[in-house]
Design a protein around this motif. Sequence first.
Motif, PDB file in Angstrom:
ATOM      1  N   PRO A  18       0.816  -1.221   0.000  1.00 49.57           N
ATOM      2  CA  PRO A  18       0.000   0.000   0.000  1.00 49.57           C
ATOM      3  C   PRO A  18       0.852   1.276   0.000  1.00 49.57           C
ATOM      4  CG  PRO A  18      -0.803  -1.546   1.653  1.00 49.57           C
ATOM      5  CD  PRO A  18       0.490  -2.087   1.148  1.00 49.57           C
ATOM      6  N   VAL A  19       1.993   1.199   0.658  1.00 53.55           N
ATOM      7  CA  VAL A  19       2.854   2.378   0.738  1.00 53.55           C
ATOM      8  C   VAL A  19       3.410   2.722  -0.642  1.00 53.55           C
ATOM      9  CG1 VAL A  19       4.879   3.400   1.839  1.00 53.55           C
ATOM     10  CG2 VAL A  19       3.458   1.768   3.106  1.00 53.55           C
ATOM     11  N   ARG A  20       3.829   1.718  -1.381  1.00 53.45           N
ATOM     12  CA  ARG A  20       4.395   1.955  -2.705  1.00 53.45           C
ATOM     13  C   ARG A  20       3.315   2.370  -3.707  1.00 53.45           C
ATOM     14  NH1 ARG A  20       9.501   0.666  -3.572  1.00 53.45           N
ATOM     15  NH2 ARG A  20       9.177   0.324  -5.810  1.00 53.45           N
ATOM     16  N   LYS A  21       2.102   1.908  -3.501  1.00 46.42           N
ATOM     17  CA  LYS A  21       1.008   2.267  -4.390  1.00 46.42           C
ATOM     18  C   LYS A  21       0.511   3.689  -4.128  1.00 46.42           C
ATOM     19  CE  LYS A  21       0.020  -1.493  -6.885  1.00 46.42           C
ATOM     20  NZ  LYS A  21      -0.064  -1.477  -8.373  1.00 46.42           N
ATOM     21  N   ARG A  22       0.441   4.066  -2.854  1.00 47.32           N
ATOM     22  CA  ARG A  22      -0.094   5.373  -2.475  1.00 47.32           C
ATOM     23  C   ARG A  22       0.868   6.059  -1.495  1.00 47.32           C
ATOM     24  NH1 ARG A  22      -2.673   4.135  -6.193  1.00 47.32           N
ATOM     25  NH2 ARG A  22      -4.966   3.979  -6.424  1.00 47.32           N
ATOM     26  N   PRO A  23       2.063   6.441  -1.919  1.00 46.73           N
ATOM     27  CA  PRO A  23       3.031   7.050  -0.996  1.00 46.73           C
ATOM     28  C   PRO A  23       2.548   8.370  -0.408  1.00 46.73           C
ATOM     29  CG  PRO A  23       3.776   7.255  -3.276  1.00 46.73           C
ATOM     30  CD  PRO A  23       2.614   6.315  -3.288  1.00 46.73           C
ATOM     31  N   GLY A  24       1.735   9.121  -1.167  1.00 47.36           N
ATOM     32  CA  GLY A  24       1.262  10.412  -0.676  1.00 47.36           C
ATOM     33  C   GLY A  24       0.484  10.306   0.612  1.00 47.36           C
ATOM     34  N   MET A  25      -0.170   9.163   0.839  1.00 40.98           N
ATOM     35  CA  MET A  25      -0.958   8.964   2.043  1.00 40.98           C
ATOM     36  C   MET A  25      -0.060   8.903   3.281  1.00 40.98           C
ATOM     37  SD  MET A  25      -3.547   5.803   2.857  1.00 40.98           S
ATOM     38  CE  MET A  25      -4.309   5.616   4.471  1.00 40.98           C
ATOM     39  N   TYR A  26       1.195   8.541   3.090  1.00 42.90           N
ATOM     40  CA  TYR A  26       2.099   8.314   4.210  1.00 42.90           C
ATOM     41  C   TYR A  26       3.148   9.419   4.377  1.00 42.90           C
ATOM     42  CZ  TYR A  26       0.031   3.675   4.029  1.00 42.90           C
ATOM     43  OH  TYR A  26      -0.860   2.638   4.025  1.00 42.90           O
ATOM     44  N   ILE A  27       3.576  10.020   3.268  1.00 46.11           N
ATOM     45  CA  ILE A  27       4.616  11.048   3.368  1.00 46.11           C
ATOM     46  C   ILE A  27       4.186  12.366   2.728  1.00 46.11           C
ATOM     47  CG2 ILE A  27       6.511   9.380   3.469  1.00 46.11           C
ATOM     48  CD1 ILE A  27       7.023  10.010   0.488  1.00 46.11           C
ATOM     49  N   GLY A  28       2.923  12.469   2.332  1.00 51.69           N
ATOM     50  CA  GLY A  28       2.399  13.721   1.803  1.00 51.69           C
ATOM     51  C   GLY A  28       2.615  13.934   0.325  1.00 51.69           C
ATOM     52  N   GLY A  29       3.384  13.074  -0.337  1.00 50.15           N
ATOM     53  CA  GLY A  29       3.653  13.236  -1.766  1.00 50.15           C
ATOM     54  C   GLY A  29       5.074  12.804  -2.081  1.00 50.15           C
ATOM     55  N   VAL A  30       5.430  12.857  -3.360  1.00 50.36           N
ATOM     56  CA  VAL A  30       6.768  12.416  -3.781  1.00 50.36           C
ATOM     57  C   VAL A  30       7.614  13.591  -4.263  1.00 50.36           C
ATOM     58  CG1 VAL A  30       6.036  10.072  -4.337  1.00 50.36           C
ATOM     59  CG2 VAL A  30       5.873  11.861  -6.084  1.00 50.36           C
ATOM     60  N   SER A  31       7.236  14.796  -3.838  1.00 48.09           N
ATOM     61  CA  SER A  31       8.030  15.970  -4.162  1.00 48.09           C
ATOM     62  C   SER A  31       9.238  16.035  -3.221  1.00 48.09           C
ATOM     63  CB  SER A  31       7.182  17.234  -3.998  1.00 48.09           C
ATOM     64  OG  SER A  31       6.766  17.359  -2.652  1.00 48.09           O
ATOM     65  N   SER A  32       9.935  17.166  -3.231  1.00 49.59           N
ATOM     66  CA  SER A  32      11.088  17.335  -2.354  1.00 49.59           C
ATOM     67  C   SER A  32      10.705  17.195  -0.887  1.00 49.59           C
ATOM     68  CB  SER A  32      11.733  18.702  -2.605  1.00 49.59           C
ATOM     69  OG  SER A  32      12.799  18.928  -1.724  1.00 49.59           O
ATOM     70  N   ALA A  33       9.526  17.727  -0.523  1.00 50.03           N
ATOM     71  CA  ALA A  33       9.073  17.622   0.870  1.00 50.03           C
ATOM     72  C   ALA A  33       8.886  16.169   1.270  1.00 50.03           C
ATOM     73  CB  ALA A  33       7.775  18.406   1.059  1.00 50.03           C
ATOM     74  N   GLY A  34       8.274  15.368   0.387  1.00 50.49           N
ATOM     75  CA  GLY A  34       8.090  13.951   0.680  1.00 50.49           C
ATOM     76  C   GLY A  34       9.409  13.206   0.747  1.00 50.49           C
ATOM     77  N   LEU A  35      10.321  13.561  -0.147  1.00 55.90           N
ATOM     78  CA  LEU A  35      11.644  12.916  -0.155  1.00 55.90           C
ATOM     79  C   LEU A  35      12.340  13.136   1.186  1.00 55.90           C
ATOM     80  CD1 LEU A  35      13.949  11.540  -1.856  1.00 55.90           C
ATOM     81  CD2 LEU A  35      14.744  13.868  -2.323  1.00 55.90           C
ATOM     82  N   HIS A  36      12.364  14.374   1.649  1.00 54.20           N
ATOM     83  CA  HIS A  36      13.045  14.666   2.912  1.00 54.20           C
ATOM     84  C   HIS A  36      12.274  14.126   4.110  1.00 54.20           C
ATOM     85  CE1 HIS A  36      15.154  17.481   0.236  1.00 54.20           C
ATOM     86  NE2 HIS A  36      16.137  17.435   1.122  1.00 54.20           N
ATOM     87  N   HIS A  37      10.981  13.897   3.929  1.00 56.28           N
ATOM     88  CA  HIS A  37      10.200  13.327   5.022  1.00 56.28           C
ATOM     89  C   HIS A  37      10.723  11.942   5.414  1.00 56.28           C
ATOM     90  CE1 HIS A  37       6.587  13.449   7.550  1.00 56.28           C
ATOM     91  NE2 HIS A  37       6.538  12.142   7.362  1.00 56.28           N
ATOM     92  N   LEU A  38      11.347  11.242   4.485  1.00 50.83           N
ATOM     93  CA  LEU A  38      11.951   9.951   4.810  1.00 50.83           C
ATOM     94  C   LEU A  38      13.001  10.109   5.906  1.00 50.83           C
ATOM     95  CD1 LEU A  38      12.490   8.428   1.228  1.00 50.83           C
ATOM     96  CD2 LEU A  38      10.512   8.183   2.732  1.00 50.83           C
ATOM     97  N   ILE A  39      13.821  11.154   5.782  1.00 47.37           N
ATOM     98  CA  ILE A  39      14.843  11.397   6.798  1.00 47.37           C
ATOM     99  C   ILE A  39      14.187  11.732   8.126  1.00 47.37           C
ATOM    100  CG2 ILE A  39      16.838  12.809   7.438  1.00 47.37           C
ATOM    101  CD1 ILE A  39      17.321  13.356   4.511  1.00 47.37           C
ATOM    102  N   TRP A  40      13.149  12.589   8.070  1.00 48.73           N
ATOM    103  CA  TRP A  40      12.514  13.011   9.324  1.00 48.73           C
ATOM    104  C   TRP A  40      11.947  11.822  10.088  1.00 48.73           C
ATOM    105  CZ3 TRP A  40      15.276  16.379   7.760  1.00 48.73           C
ATOM    106  CH2 TRP A  40      15.020  17.396   6.849  1.00 48.73           C
ATOM    107  N   GLU A  41      11.391  10.848   9.361  1.00 48.04           N
ATOM    108  CA  GLU A  41      10.807   9.688  10.037  1.00 48.04           C
ATOM    109  C   GLU A  41      11.864   8.916  10.829  1.00 48.04           C
ATOM    110  OE1 GLU A  41       7.858   8.880  10.541  1.00 48.04           O
ATOM    111  OE2 GLU A  41       6.572   9.697   8.974  1.00 48.04           O
TER     112      GLU A  41
END
Length: 633
Positions: A18-41
């Motif tokens: 589900p995460v790979r299908k709908r990443p926006g639901m978990y990190i807000g999107g796949v933009s720069s903000a979502g990319l850096h959200h991986l580090i924040w987690e």
Amino acid sequence: MAKKYNAEAIVALEGLEPVRKRPGMYIGGVSSAGLHHLIWEIVDNSVDEAMNGHASEITVTLHKDGQSVTVSDNGRGIPVDKHPKTKKPALEMVLTVLHAGGKFEGQNYKTAGGLHGVGASVVNALSKSLTAIVRRDGAQYKMEFERGVPQGKLQKLKGAVRGTGTSISFAPDPQIFPKTTFDAATIRARLETASFLHRGVKVVFHNEVDNVKETFLHEQGIVDYLAAVLKERKAKPIHESPFTHSVDDDIRLEVAMQWTESTDEHVRSYVNGIPTGSGGTHENGYRGGLNKAVRNYIDTHNLTPRGVKITHEDIREGMVAIVSIFISEPQFQGQTKDRLNNPEAHSLVESAVRSEIEQWMNSNRSIADAIIARIIAAARARAASRAASEAVSRKGGSKRTMLPGKLSDCVSGGKMESELIIVEGDSAGGTAKQCRDRNYQAILPLRGKVLNTESATLKKILDNREIQDVVASLGCGIGPKLDVAQLRYGRIILLADADSDGHHITTLLLTFFYRHMPQLISDGRLFIAVPPLYRIDIGKETHWAKDDAHREEILSEHNGRAKPEITRFKGLGEMMPKVLWETTLDPANRQLLRVEVDDQLETDRVISDLMGRDASARFRFIMDRAGDAEVDV
């Protein structure tokens, strides 16, 4: 042909799919903000260890490729023993099963940011590769993953190790993210903020891309953070000591705030170390407590201004604040944790903030009065701005751009040494024009007593010809639109007769400048000329007295000499041009009083009492000074 919609059409995603299908639901999107959200987690998990007393150091490494990161801490280390139900190592469960973690029972973590138990597994699912290394019980363990899938079993590495901790290295999946290059400045800012919010915790950022290694450690916590934010925003505080409050009761609450000369409000709020950019109940509670505390102070000390209503926006204008709370069961809006929804946080924060701010203001009266003066000024400016907008709208956008015909301009207009002398009356203006130095002195005569702007609407003020002439001559605008850089003169000098009528006219002009062009006063551009009221001839000597007291002083000093001849000037207009120049306009001999505001709150009160609509304040003023030799209001 459309596929038949029946039970076979219902798809149940399993594991991390589900995460790979709908990443926006978990990190807000796949933009720069979502990319850096991986580090924040991952960082949030290390911070959770630190805030619960199990870790003292966190290190984040941005590797040379700029597309992979390692987050390490010296916490307890993720458990590696097998789970009794799944028979899988706990480390594997944390990284592959959604909602698997040690923060649900409240026994291992009093407060936590990664409370949903999905952060690490989401990062694993969205990473091309991820490697976890755990130090526990004198040994070191390693497990590798690709796109969330384990690449073999948990390995126990050879050799004994000291200490405990967890290290997570990952590279985002280019199949998910359009761009996988991290921004070092973004990471640095977030890590420094974490060190502010968790005082005493060492946070290290190793930027291998730029070959820079920085260590952040702030023993004063959010007090240091507030100072850094003020410096970053180039905001000048109006009081030296900030308000700070820290309590660890039903919730752990930390607040630091300071009012500045800026015109906007800036609040940064956090829950368990996580920034809540959209605010929430804790931030609303803080604002509510602040508003109530300030209003209570104003009411208690009878500081309510006349003729203007103070709003919440006025109270918070120019305020910079850091609000950080730690609670055991935070309810965030979504996995990105951008807004807090706990209803109880509002009342708890509001109650604590209100009582502490009110006590702080009453214990620091000089600071509090400066704050109230700033709030009243904001309220008046807001009211003036609304009135100006309405006036402009009614006039259909017409604008007077020509200089007034009565203005006798100088040659060097616009230079700092130039000055506009605003003179009472056409007669005095005529004399001043004859004796001035036209190279740098401009003369603007006004007709008698100008409009009392304290008790007039802005529309009436803007319609007044004398005020229009002053504003047009200065050329810098009025009210919120005033721009000192456009001022046509270096100095503005008010020149009125030395008698009580002249003082009244000067007061009327001062009221206008204070209410509608205060920047000219704060910049030191406004002056009052001091013409003589008396000419005193004693023998061959001539003396000039500015008032009765000065006259008596001169007579006392020359007592016993030739009989003095005293002439009282009825007005500036009856002076000879040469006399006016030598006594009042010549920079070599004249006396100028620079207009300054030492106590803004007291100044605001006096002007409101003496120039406002409420006659009772003036009556009290007159009665209190009934024994004075001369009172003119």
